[in-house]
Design a protein around this motif. Structure first.
Motif, PDB file in Angstrom:
ATOM      1  N   LYS A 153       0.851  -1.185   0.000  1.00  0.00           N
ATOM      2  CA  LYS A 153       0.000   0.000   0.000  1.00  0.00           C
ATOM      3  C   LYS A 153       0.894   1.244   0.000  1.00  0.00           C
ATOM      4  O   LYS A 153       1.945   1.220   0.640  1.00  0.00           O
ATOM      5  N   PRO A 154       0.570   2.275  -0.747  1.00  0.00           N
ATOM      6  CA  PRO A 154      -0.716   2.551  -1.397  1.00  0.00           C
ATOM      7  C   PRO A 154      -0.826   2.096  -2.848  1.00  0.00           C
ATOM      8  O   PRO A 154      -1.601   2.691  -3.608  1.00  0.00           O
ATOM      9  N   ASP A 155      -0.098   1.085  -3.259  1.00  0.00           N
ATOM     10  CA  ASP A 155      -0.253   0.574  -4.617  1.00  0.00           C
ATOM     11  C   ASP A 155      -1.715   0.158  -4.820  1.00  0.00           C
ATOM     12  O   ASP A 155      -2.266  -0.602  -4.018  1.00  0.00           O
ATOM     13  N   PRO A 156      -2.358   0.638  -5.873  1.00  0.00           N
ATOM     14  CA  PRO A 156      -3.778   0.325  -6.089  1.00  0.00           C
ATOM     15  C   PRO A 156      -4.087  -1.167  -6.146  1.00  0.00           C
ATOM     16  O   PRO A 156      -5.212  -1.583  -5.844  1.00  0.00           O
ATOM     17  N   ARG A 157      -3.102  -1.981  -6.512  1.00  0.00           N
ATOM     18  CA  ARG A 157      -3.347  -3.419  -6.609  1.00  0.00           C
ATOM     19  C   ARG A 157      -3.685  -4.040  -5.261  1.00  0.00           C
ATOM     20  O   ARG A 157      -4.442  -5.020  -5.199  1.00  0.00           O
ATOM     21  N   MET A 158      -3.149  -3.485  -4.193  1.00  0.00           N
ATOM     22  CA  MET A 158      -3.452  -4.022  -2.867  1.00  0.00           C
ATOM     23  C   MET A 158      -4.930  -3.839  -2.541  1.00  0.00           C
ATOM     24  O   MET A 158      -5.616  -4.775  -2.107  1.00  0.00           O
ATOM     25  N   TYR A 159      -5.427  -2.636  -2.754  1.00  0.00           N
ATOM     26  CA  TYR A 159      -6.834  -2.358  -2.462  1.00  0.00           C
ATOM     27  C   TYR A 159      -7.753  -3.152  -3.400  1.00  0.00           C
ATOM     28  O   TYR A 159      -8.764  -3.720  -2.966  1.00  0.00           O
ATOM     29  N   ALA A 160      -7.384  -3.163  -4.681  1.00  0.00           N
ATOM     30  CA  ALA A 160      -8.227  -3.831  -5.673  1.00  0.00           C
ATOM     31  C   ALA A 160      -8.384  -5.312  -5.372  1.00  0.00           C
ATOM     32  O   ALA A 160      -9.469  -5.885  -5.533  1.00  0.00           O
ATOM     33  N   GLU A 161      -7.307  -5.944  -4.922  1.00  0.00           N
ATOM     34  CA  GLU A 161      -7.392  -7.366  -4.600  1.00  0.00           C
ATOM     35  C   GLU A 161      -8.276  -7.585  -3.378  1.00  0.00           C
ATOM     36  O   GLU A 161      -9.011  -8.578  -3.297  1.00  0.00           O
ATOM     37  N   GLY A 162      -8.231  -6.656  -2.429  1.00  0.00           N
ATOM     38  CA  GLY A 162      -9.077  -6.783  -1.248  1.00  0.00           C
ATOM     39  C   GLY A 162     -10.552  -6.746  -1.579  1.00  0.00           C
ATOM     40  O   GLY A 162     -11.344  -7.537  -1.043  1.00  0.00           O
ATOM     41  N   SER A 163     -10.954  -5.851  -2.470  1.00  0.00           N
ATOM     42  CA  SER A 163     -12.365  -5.787  -2.858  1.00  0.00           C
ATOM     43  C   SER A 163     -12.728  -6.904  -3.829  1.00  0.00           C
ATOM     44  O   SER A 163     -13.865  -7.388  -3.835  1.00  0.00           O
ATOM     45  N   ARG A 164     -11.758  -7.348  -4.642  1.00  0.00           N
ATOM     46  CA  ARG A 164     -12.026  -8.470  -5.552  1.00  0.00           C
ATOM     47  C   ARG A 164     -12.373  -9.727  -4.771  1.00  0.00           C
ATOM     48  O   ARG A 164     -13.266 -10.499  -5.170  1.00  0.00           O
ATOM     49  N   LEU A 165     -11.689  -9.939  -3.658  1.00  0.00           N
ATOM     50  CA  LEU A 165     -11.975 -11.110  -2.830  1.00  0.00           C
ATOM     51  C   LEU A 165     -13.411 -11.109  -2.325  1.00  0.00           C
ATOM     52  O   LEU A 165     -13.976 -12.166  -2.033  1.00  0.00           O
ATOM     53  N   LEU A 166     -13.994  -9.925  -2.224  1.00  0.00           N
ATOM     54  CA  LEU A 166     -15.372  -9.799  -1.748  1.00  0.00           C
ATOM     55  C   LEU A 166     -16.369  -9.684  -2.894  1.00  0.00           C
ATOM     56  O   LEU A 166     -17.578  -9.601  -2.647  1.00  0.00           O
ATOM     57  N   ALA A 167     -15.855  -9.662  -4.136  1.00  0.00           N
ATOM     58  CA  ALA A 167     -16.701  -9.495  -5.320  1.00  0.00           C
ATOM     59  C   ALA A 167     -17.522  -8.212  -5.223  1.00  0.00           C
ATOM     60  O   ALA A 167     -18.710  -8.180  -5.553  1.00  0.00           O
ATOM     61  N   LEU A 168     -16.869  -7.131  -4.776  1.00  0.00           N
ATOM     62  CA  LEU A 168     -17.539  -5.850  -4.595  1.00  0.00           C
ATOM     63  C   LEU A 168     -16.789  -4.744  -5.318  1.00  0.00           C
ATOM     64  O   LEU A 168     -15.585  -4.855  -5.578  1.00  0.00           O
ATOM     65  N   GLU A 169     -17.510  -3.671  -5.623  1.00  0.00           N
ATOM     66  CA  GLU A 169     -16.902  -2.481  -6.189  1.00  0.00           C
ATOM     67  C   GLU A 169     -16.282  -1.645  -5.070  1.00  0.00           C
ATOM     68  O   GLU A 169     -16.719  -1.732  -3.911  1.00  0.00           O
ATOM     69  N   PRO A 170     -15.284  -0.814  -5.388  1.00  0.00           N
ATOM     70  CA  PRO A 170     -14.672   0.020  -4.348  1.00  0.00           C
ATOM     71  C   PRO A 170     -15.680   0.835  -3.543  1.00  0.00           C
ATOM     72  O   PRO A 170     -15.572   0.936  -2.314  1.00  0.00           O
ATOM     73  N   ALA A 171     -16.674   1.411  -4.206  1.00  0.00           N
ATOM     74  CA  ALA A 171     -17.643   2.264  -3.510  1.00  0.00           C
ATOM     75  C   ALA A 171     -18.499   1.493  -2.519  1.00  0.00           C
ATOM     76  O   ALA A 171     -19.147   2.090  -1.654  1.00  0.00           O
ATOM     77  N   GLN A 172     -18.494   0.170  -2.622  1.00  0.00           N
ATOM     78  CA  GLN A 172     -19.263  -0.662  -1.694  1.00  0.00           C
ATOM     79  C   GLN A 172     -18.432  -1.084  -0.483  1.00  0.00           C
ATOM     80  O   GLN A 172     -18.939  -1.785   0.390  1.00  0.00           O
ATOM     81  N   CYS A 173     -17.174  -0.652  -0.443  1.00  0.00           N
ATOM     82  CA  CYS A 173     -16.252  -1.127   0.591  1.00  0.00           C
ATOM     83  C   CYS A 173     -15.751   0.010   1.472  1.00  0.00           C
ATOM     84  O   CYS A 173     -15.493   1.121   0.996  1.00  0.00           O
ATOM     85  N   LEU A 174     -15.582  -0.304   2.735  1.00  0.00           N
ATOM     86  CA  LEU A 174     -14.948   0.595   3.694  1.00  0.00           C
ATOM     87  C   LEU A 174     -13.545   0.077   3.978  1.00  0.00           C
ATOM     88  O   LEU A 174     -13.371  -1.097   4.318  1.00  0.00           O
ATOM     89  N   PHE A 175     -12.549   0.939   3.848  1.00  0.00           N
ATOM     90  CA  PHE A 175     -11.164   0.573   4.136  1.00  0.00           C
ATOM     91  C   PHE A 175     -10.784   1.153   5.488  1.00  0.00           C
ATOM     92  O   PHE A 175     -10.995   2.346   5.749  1.00  0.00           O
ATOM     93  N   VAL A 176     -10.214   0.310   6.364  1.00  0.00           N
ATOM     94  CA  VAL A 176      -9.849   0.719   7.723  1.00  0.00           C
ATOM     95  C   VAL A 176      -8.361   0.478   7.933  1.00  0.00           C
ATOM     96  O   VAL A 176      -7.882  -0.652   7.794  1.00  0.00           O
ATOM     97  N   ASP A 177      -7.633   1.529   8.269  1.00  0.00           N
ATOM     98  CA  ASP A 177      -6.186   1.432   8.460  1.00  0.00           C
ATOM     99  C   ASP A 177      -5.788   2.401   9.559  1.00  0.00           C
ATOM    100  O   ASP A 177      -6.517   3.364   9.839  1.00  0.00           O
ATOM    101  N   ASP A 178      -4.636   2.161  10.174  1.00  0.00           N
ATOM    102  CA  ASP A 178      -4.152   3.097  11.190  1.00  0.00           C
ATOM    103  C   ASP A 178      -3.250   4.174  10.598  1.00  0.00           C
ATOM    104  O   ASP A 178      -2.769   5.043  11.325  1.00  0.00           O
ATOM    105  N   ASP A 179      -3.027   4.138   9.291  1.00  0.00           N
ATOM    106  CA  ASP A 179      -2.203   5.134   8.609  1.00  0.00           C
ATOM    107  C   ASP A 179      -3.110   6.029   7.761  1.00  0.00           C
ATOM    108  O   ASP A 179      -3.678   5.577   6.760  1.00  0.00           O
ATOM    109  N   PRO A 180      -3.254   7.300   8.121  1.00  0.00           N
ATOM    110  CA  PRO A 180      -4.158   8.180   7.366  1.00  0.00           C
ATOM    111  C   PRO A 180      -3.749   8.376   5.915  1.00  0.00           C
ATOM    112  O   PRO A 180      -4.603   8.629   5.059  1.00  0.00           O
ATOM    113  N   VAL A 181      -2.463   8.252   5.616  1.00  0.00           N
ATOM    114  CA  VAL A 181      -2.008   8.387   4.228  1.00  0.00           C
ATOM    115  C   VAL A 181      -2.575   7.254   3.373  1.00  0.00           C
ATOM    116  O   VAL A 181      -3.013   7.465   2.233  1.00  0.00           O
ATOM    117  N   LEU A 182      -2.589   6.052   3.930  1.00  0.00           N
ATOM    118  CA  LEU A 182      -3.110   4.903   3.192  1.00  0.00           C
ATOM    119  C   LEU A 182      -4.629   4.960   3.076  1.00  0.00           C
ATOM    120  O   LEU A 182      -5.200   4.483   2.090  1.00  0.00           O
TER     121      LEU A 182
END
Length: 225
Positions: A153-182
């Protein structure tokens, strides 16, 4: 779109290190001193700083063995024995990380509401087995691990794979991290995002202090973009 999935970072969000230090793990000094008893304890801190620079240098997560060798070289151990390297790589005698107390209740509530979950972590391979040992791996549809994917992270592939595993679009997902930049990077990609700062005195402006607040955001669909 309503939130139908949550992408969780691991360290600082779901888990914390036993002994208070992420890298190297808590028994590093004990193992090294057993092989090199003449080393001065004050040498370890600057050697750990060298190791951290190795971790931070590349676009992906370096192999654990390379990280350990960098620290050992900084300690003056240029040719570590196979036995020493094996012990540093072998599973620890006890738990290395533990889940925060609010993790299981939050994951159970999200699962009861049909919310899909995945882990997106800058980490070494094997995190799923660690989570299995903590009894929480089954809550997640899958794990996105930087060493495995070859980027961090913040490579887009990391996020995209996370939502792909859920079969969801980015707008349907909440991302939670302790780093505000990410978190900001996730929002730029179309995800909703909140920063979990467990030490924050107050919340607001996309910051929460615990997973119970994350559950409320998902249930009421009030997470910021």
């Amino acid at each position: 779109m309503r939130i139908r999935g949550v992408l969780f970072d691991a360290g600082g969000v779901l888990t914390r290190p036993v002994g208070g230090r992420w890298n190297p793990r808590y028994d590093f000094e004990t193992i090294v001193l057993a092989h090199h008893p003449g080393l001065r304890p004050e040498l370890f801190a600057p050697a750990f700083a060298v190791g951290q620079r190795v971790l931070d240098a590349g676009p992906g997560t370096v192999e654990r063995a390379r990280y350990h060798r960098a620290i050992l070289a900084a300690l003056g151990i240029e040719r570590p024995s196979a036995a020493l390297l094996w012990e540093l790589e072998a599973p620890a005698a006890g738990p290395v990380i533990e889940a925060y107390p609010d993790v299981r209740p939050a994951l159970e509530q999200l699962r009861e509401r049909g919310i899909g979950m995945s882990v997106v972590s800058d980490n070494w391979a094997g995190l799923e087995a660690v989570f299995a040992g903590l009894g929480i791996a089954g809550f997640f549809a899958g794990f996105v691990i930087s060493e495995v994917l070859g980027c961090r992270k913040p490579d887009p592939r990391m996020y995209a794979e996370g939502s792909r595993l859920l079969a969801l679009e980015p707008a349907q997902c909440l991302f939670v991290d302790d780093d505000p930049v990410l978190v900001a990077a996730a929002r730029d990609l179309g995800y909703r995002g909140v920063t979990l700062d467990r030490g924050a005195a107050v919340t607001g402006d996309g910051v929460v202090t615990g997973l119970a607040q994350v559950v409320r955001l998902v249930v009421h669909d009030r997470s910021p973009f």
